[in-house]
Enzyme design. Sequence first.
Site, short mmCIF file in Angstrom:
data_model
loop_
_atom_site.label_atom_id
_atom_site.label_comp_id
_atom_site.label_asym_id
_atom_site.label_seq_id
_atom_site.Cartn_x
_atom_site.Cartn_y
_atom_site.Cartn_z
CE1 TYR A 3 -15.30 -20.53 26.52
CE2 TYR A 3 -16.71 -18.52 26.62
CZ TYR A 3 -16.34 -19.77 26.12
OH TYR A 3 -16.93 -20.26 25.14
CE LYS B 127 -13.69 -21.73 22.15
NZ LYS B 127 -13.57 -23.12 21.53
CB THR C 197 -17.77 -18.57 22.08
OG1 THR C 197 -18.70 -17.72 22.90
CG2 THR C 197 -16.43 -18.07 22.53
CG ASP C 198 -21.31 -14.55 21.00
OD1 ASP C 198 -20.95 -15.27 22.08
OD2 ASP C 198 -22.55 -14.16 21.18
CD GLU C 199 -18.87 -15.58 26.53
OE1 GLU C 199 -18.07 -15.07 27.20
OE2 GLU C 199 -19.78 -16.45 26.78
#
Length: 353
Positions: A158, A162, A132-134
């Site tokens: 989260y 990741k 993810t870009d997060e």
Amino acid sequence: MILVTGSAGFIGANFVLDWLQIFDEPVVNVDKLTYAGNLRTLKSLQHNPLHIFVCADICDRAAMDELLAEYKPRAIIHLAAETHVDRSIHGPENFVLTNVVGTFTLLEAARSYWSRLNDAGKAEFRFLHVSTDEVFGSLSATDPQFSETTPYAPNSPYSATKAGSDHLVRAYHHTYGLPVLTTNCSNNYGPYQFPEKLIPLMIANALGGKPLPVYGDGQNVRDWLYVGDHCSAIREVLARGTPGETYNVGGWNEKKNLEVVHTLCDLLDQLRPKAGASYRDQISYVKDRPGHDRRYAIDARKLERELGWKPAETFETGLAKTVQWYLDNQEWSDEVASGDYRKWVETNYAQRA
């Protein structure tokens, strides 16, 4: 043969459905069937001999070893993950177990399997990790978009888990030579998405006559990627990506959350109008979530430059397809809205009224 983890979930199921429409290569579909896994999504594949479903946990090393030994896949596409930021705030342990321990367990099984292949098999094998870009943290309004070299700065349990899984995947390539690929995508939307995420939640609440809860001032910005475009990007990276490389996957669609909700309401006003009222009337502002990142934005030029990929859908065309799908498939939405899901909504939003 390919093996896909998390493939009864939103992105995984779309990937498997698309794959088997395009190729005649079999898929081993591995999913733990948590709250977000739904076999109804895969109902059309029930009698397809190219589709093999296995209910298993990626944290179970023995099960992963057995699957790899039995089916001998040429690639693993790793999509299994806990993905919802709000759930990670309420209960981070499951995120650590699935996203970090699960990825580690799967990498160990893959490394053991890969090390026993002959030279040709080793050269062909790929472990494609979907992230993810997060993991890159939050941007200001004037910051450049995330690139593949943006430093990691995760801000939620989260995104931190990741990020940990991304680092493990990278380390297994540099330390052991495992031929890995990593993709970091922006916010996905489209058919079969579990209604805890913004777009399907707003559609379900709008049609149910419930408030449309917008966090904070609604000005948080996300880049939106239609799930079908994401699946095509994964296929391109799997086919032609360079082992050890990472590729950002984005839709080039930066939108404020409130803008997304307004567009959804306007579409529903056209497609399922209410007498004398607009769905915008149901919008309500609720307390923001802790540590809510202000802006995400993906620079996907590397993927276009090196592999020729770019999204086929604009936000407007993708959202129109998505809204129409939910209108045409309310039975699916009703089924996934189980008691467990309703309890989660009460837990998350009751504190934000």
